[in-house]
Structure formats: structure tokens, C-alpha cells
Design a protein around this motif. Sequence first.
Motif, PDB file in Angstrom:
ATOM      1  N   SER A  67       0.820  -1.217   0.000  1.00 17.55           N
ATOM      2  CA  SER A  67       0.000   0.000   0.000  1.00 17.55           C
ATOM      3  C   SER A  67       0.850   1.262   0.000  1.00 17.55           C
ATOM      4  N   TYR A  68       2.039   1.204   0.619  1.00 18.23           N
ATOM      5  CA  TYR A  68       2.929   2.367   0.627  1.00 18.23           C
ATOM      6  C   TYR A  68       3.417   2.682  -0.791  1.00 18.23           C
ATOM      7  N   ILE A  69       3.767   1.629  -1.515  1.00 17.60           N
ATOM      8  CA  ILE A  69       4.222   1.823  -2.898  1.00 17.60           C
ATOM      9  C   ILE A  69       3.087   2.409  -3.741  1.00 17.60           C
ATOM     10  N   GLY A  70       1.888   1.860  -3.581  1.00 22.54           N
ATOM     11  CA  GLY A  70       0.742   2.355  -4.330  1.00 22.54           C
ATOM     12  C   GLY A  70       0.442   3.811  -4.032  1.00 22.54           C
ATOM     13  N   ALA A  71       0.554   4.191  -2.757  1.00 21.10           N
ATOM     14  CA  ALA A  71       0.278   5.571  -2.363  1.00 21.10           C
ATOM     15  C   ALA A  71       1.271   6.536  -2.993  1.00 21.10           C
ATOM     16  N   ILE A  72       2.564   6.168  -2.966  1.00 20.88           N
ATOM     17  CA  ILE A  72       3.596   7.028  -3.550  1.00 20.88           C
ATOM     18  C   ILE A  72       3.429   7.093  -5.065  1.00 20.88           C
ATOM     19  N   ALA A  73       3.097   5.956  -5.681  1.00 23.57           N
ATOM     20  CA  ALA A  73       2.916   5.932  -7.134  1.00 23.57           C
ATOM     21  C   ALA A  73       1.773   6.848  -7.563  1.00 23.57           C
ATOM     22  N   ILE A  74       0.649   6.766  -6.852  1.00 22.82           N
ATOM     23  CA  ILE A  74      -0.503   7.599  -7.193  1.00 22.82           C
ATOM     24  C   ILE A  74      -0.218   9.071  -6.907  1.00 22.82           C
ATOM     25  N   GLY A  75       0.373   9.347  -5.742  1.00 24.22           N
ATOM     26  CA  GLY A  75       0.699  10.732  -5.409  1.00 24.22           C
ATOM     27  C   GLY A  75       1.685  11.329  -6.398  1.00 24.22           C
ATOM     28  N   GLY A  76       2.717  10.553  -6.752  1.00 17.13           N
ATOM     29  CA  GLY A  76       3.700  11.040  -7.711  1.00 17.13           C
ATOM     30  C   GLY A  76       3.097  11.288  -9.081  1.00 17.13           C
ATOM     31  N   MET A  77       2.229  10.364  -9.529  1.00 16.15           N
ATOM     32  CA  MET A  77       1.563  10.525 -10.821  1.00 16.15           C
ATOM     33  C   MET A  77       0.706  11.790 -10.836  1.00 16.15           C
ATOM     34  N   LEU A  78       0.006  12.043  -9.749  1.00 11.65           N
ATOM     35  CA  LEU A  78      -0.862  13.210  -9.671  1.00 11.65           C
ATOM     36  C   LEU A  78      -0.060  14.502  -9.798  1.00 11.65           C
ATOM     37  N   PHE A  79       1.050  14.587  -9.065  1.00 13.11           N
ATOM     38  CA  PHE A  79       1.862  15.804  -9.144  1.00 13.11           C
ATOM     39  C   PHE A  79       2.548  15.929 -10.495  1.00 13.11           C
ATOM     40  N   ASN A  80       2.943  14.811 -11.093  1.00 17.29           N
ATOM     41  CA  ASN A  80       3.538  14.879 -12.426  1.00 17.29           C
ATOM     42  C   ASN A  80       2.553  15.490 -13.420  1.00 17.29           C
ATOM     43  N   ALA A 130     -11.382  10.978  -7.259  1.00 14.36           N
ATOM     44  CA  ALA A 130     -12.639  10.473  -7.818  1.00 14.36           C
ATOM     45  C   ALA A 130     -12.395   9.777  -9.154  1.00 14.36           C
ATOM     46  N   CYS A 131     -11.287  10.147  -9.809  1.00 17.27           N
ATOM     47  CA  CYS A 131     -10.950   9.559 -11.116  1.00 17.27           C
ATOM     48  C   CYS A 131     -10.001   8.371 -10.996  1.00 17.27           C
ATOM     49  N   ILE A 132      -9.547   8.090  -9.780  1.00 16.94           N
ATOM     50  CA  ILE A 132      -8.575   7.017  -9.569  1.00 16.94           C
ATOM     51  C   ILE A 132      -9.229   5.903  -8.762  1.00 16.94           C
ATOM     52  N   ASP A 133      -9.152   4.700  -9.289  1.00 18.26           N
ATOM     53  CA  ASP A 133      -9.747   3.550  -8.611  1.00 18.26           C
ATOM     54  C   ASP A 133      -8.713   2.938  -7.670  1.00 18.26           C
ATOM     55  N   ALA A 134      -8.651   3.454  -6.446  1.00 18.19           N
ATOM     56  CA  ALA A 134      -7.672   2.981  -5.462  1.00 18.19           C
ATOM     57  C   ALA A 134      -8.403   2.468  -4.228  1.00 18.19           C
ATOM     58  N   SER A 135      -7.755   1.558  -3.514  1.00 19.83           N
ATOM     59  CA  SER A 135      -8.347   1.026  -2.291  1.00 19.83           C
ATOM     60  C   SER A 135      -8.409   2.129  -1.240  1.00 19.83           C
ATOM     61  N   PRO A 136      -9.291   2.008  -0.258  1.00 14.50           N
ATOM     62  CA  PRO A 136      -9.374   3.027   0.805  1.00 14.50           C
ATOM     63  C   PRO A 136      -8.044   3.242   1.526  1.00 14.50           C
ATOM     64  N   GLU A 137      -7.280   2.173   1.744  1.00 11.45           N
ATOM     65  CA  GLU A 137      -5.999   2.310   2.441  1.00 11.45           C
ATOM     66  C   GLU A 137      -5.007   3.119   1.620  1.00 11.45           C
ATOM     67  N   ILE A 138      -4.905   2.793   0.333  1.00 11.96           N
ATOM     68  CA  ILE A 138      -3.979   3.533  -0.530  1.00 11.96           C
ATOM     69  C   ILE A 138      -4.424   4.978  -0.678  1.00 11.96           C
ATOM     70  N   GLU A 139      -5.721   5.201  -0.816  1.00  9.73           N
ATOM     71  CA  GLU A 139      -6.214   6.572  -0.948  1.00  9.73           C
ATOM     72  C   GLU A 139      -5.910   7.386   0.300  1.00  9.73           C
TER      73      GLU A 139
END
Length: 436
Positions: A40-53, A113-122
Motif C-alpha cells: 500500500s505504501y508503494i501504491g500511495a507514492i505511485a498515485i501521489g507522484g503521478m498526480l503531481f507529475n 474520484a478519477c482514480i480507482d484505489a483502495s481506501p488504504e492507498i487513498e
Amino acid sequence: MNPTSRRILHIAVPSIVSNITVPLLGLVDVTIVGHLGAASYIGAIAIGGMLFNMIYWIFGFLRMGTGGLTAQAYGRHDLQEVSDVLLRSLTLSTALALGLILLQYPIRLIAFACIDASPEIEALATRYFHICIWGAPATLGLYGFIGWFIGMQNSRFPMFIALTQNIVNIAGSLFFVFVLKMKVEGVALGTLIAQYAGLLMAAGLYLTYYKPLRKYLRFRNLLERTALRRFFQVNRDIFLRTLCLVAVTVFFTSRGAAYGDVILAVNTLLMQLFTLFSYIMDGFAYAGEALTGKNIGARNTTELRQTVRHLFGWGIGLSVAFTLLYAIGGKGFLGLLTNDTTVIEASGAYFYWVLAIPLAGFTAFLLDGICIGATATGLMLRSMAVASVSFFALYFEFEHTGGNHALWLAFIVYLALRGILQAVWGRHLLTGTGIR
């Protein structure tokens, strides 16, 4: 070596080094959280990084517009305008960054809202987002400084800044995560501190090495009507052009996902070869930007023609070299990225599209740089708009019969068409007849 080629390499090589260090910031973050024991930590960083990119990619016009306008003022030896461009860029970047901070909650809600992520990763990605968003003033401010340095024919300072950011990010993230046990928050703080370290270094380099220009910093010039109109026109065109680029990139990824996990993985891996080529060609695009702007500002038609000719010489040579490199060792490179034999075997059916990328795409990269230096941003926007429409039209025309091949065909044509249209519509730039 020819003096023109020497000038090109003087700007291109440090820019390439800077480009290569960019993904390291995200890679370091993923590597650190990868040792925390939860996916979940990897997923969180991946999503956060993608968003800022995605957010910062849209504001890339701050770097490009600043670079072209600065280079022309530098070529004219107009020190007042050189300073005014930097001040306008930093003022606009600050205003935009404050807007991002003020709107961080609706931005986050819309994004997730546009990203299908688990509650923990979100939940983890939300923490990462609300820390890193405070780095917006530093990141956007750096865009202004880096564009200005390149316009001043100095690509070494951006390289030094990028290397410094990586060192600070690694040290900060390791300290916060493994010493203070802060996990995702620690990675976010490490990234945040690295961003401000880069901004402080940029300001320090400016104040130290461009001290004589400080006397030209006059806030009353910020609202000079003609210059301000030109500044916003250039940045508006680049902004709209970037939106087209983002639309194509996002659609390419999302349609690949619709064909299943294996095809998505194949497309993602093959696009890494495009990304590697783009890092190299972007360095030469930056050289084209700086030298074209300088020569147009100085009204040096002869040197502009020499620059264009040598840029395309390098572009053709590197494109042929990359085509051969990918043909010989491209599949071996994919093996370094994954050990999934299913994905590697599936990539064979699409690998020949990658071989077309260098020769199809190098003209677009080089002419982007030349157009930015010439502030011919309307030309960039028109060619990108037509190429983007062609991408979607071509894909939907052959989607049912070609599937993922139709997606790659549309992408290759889109790359080639960008370069062809810019060359045809911008031939006055290539011959130097656009200098007045």
C-alpha cells in the motif's frame, strides 16, 4: 569539432543529465517505501507522484515560455528585458502555486474520484498529497529559473540544481523514514525539502553569478502592456499545446489498459524506450531553444541557419543510432525492467513500433525547441492540435481491426505529423527568413 556543434553540445549535454535525474526523484521515493513491508505504501507514492507529475506537466509553459523570451532578449543584449522576463515568470509561478495550495482540497477530491484505489492507498496518498502540495511554489518557481538559465545559454546550473535535489531528497527521505519512522509522511517531507533546496540554490546562483542584473529588477515593468501581452500569449499557446499532449498521453495509457493487464504492461514497458529517447532529444531541443532565441534576438541569420543544420545533423545521427540500438538490444532492455515472460513474449508483436519512434519523432522534438526559441508558439499549438486530432481519428478508424496496433499506429503518425507540420509551416524559421 565545428563551433556550432560545440555550442549545441555545451547546452545539450548538461540538459540531458538534468533530464535523466528527473525520474530519480520518484524512483528514490518508491525504493524507500518499498522496504517498509506493505504494498500500500508503494501504491500511495505511485498515485501521489503521478498526480503531481500531471499537475506540474500542465504548468511546464512556465519553463518553456521563459526560456524563449529570455533567449531573444539575451541575443539583443537587452538586459532590462532579460530581468523583466524572469520577474514576470516568478510572479506568475507564485500566483499559480498559491492557487494550487488554496484549491488543494477540491483538486484532491476530483483527482481521487478519477482514480480507482483502495481506501488504504487513498488514505496514504492523501497524506502524501497534502504535504507535497506545499512544494508548489518551489517547483513552479524553479520552472521560471530553469527556463531563464537556459535562455541565458546556461544549462549547467539546472543540472547542478537537479543533482542537488536528488541528494537532498535521498538524505531527507532516509532520515525521516528510517530514523524518525515517519513512513509516507517522511517521504513526502523529503521531497518537499528537496524542492525548496532546489529553489534556494537557483536563487543563490542567480544572486551570485548574475549580480549585475539585480539593478534591472523593477516591479513597475511587470505591467508594461506590450511585453505583458506577449508574455501571456506565448504561455497561453504552450499551455494549450500541453493540454493536447496530455490528452494523447492519458488516452494512450487508458486505452492500453482496456486491452487487459498484459497489453497495459507491454505498452508501459515499450513507452520506456520512447521516454529514454525523449530524454536525449529534449537536451538537443533545449539547445535549439537557447541558440535559436539568441540568434533571432541578435538577428544573426547565418548563425541561425548553421544552428538548425547542425541540430538536424545530430538529430538524424542519434535517431539512426537509437533505431539500431533498439533493434539489437531493445528486448534485452525489457528483460531488465521485468522478468515476466508473458509480458516479454507479448511485447514481440508490438516491438517494431518502437523501432519507428526515433526517426518518426526526432523532428518534432527539435522543432519544438526551435519554435520555443523563436516564440513561434502559435505554430507549435496548431501543429500539435492537428496531430492530436489525427491521432484520435486514426485510432478510432482502425480500432476494431487493429486493436492495440491501431493505438501504436496512431501514436507514430501523431509524432511524425507534429514534425512534418512544424517543418512545413515553419520553414521560414529553418531558413532564417523569419528574422526581421
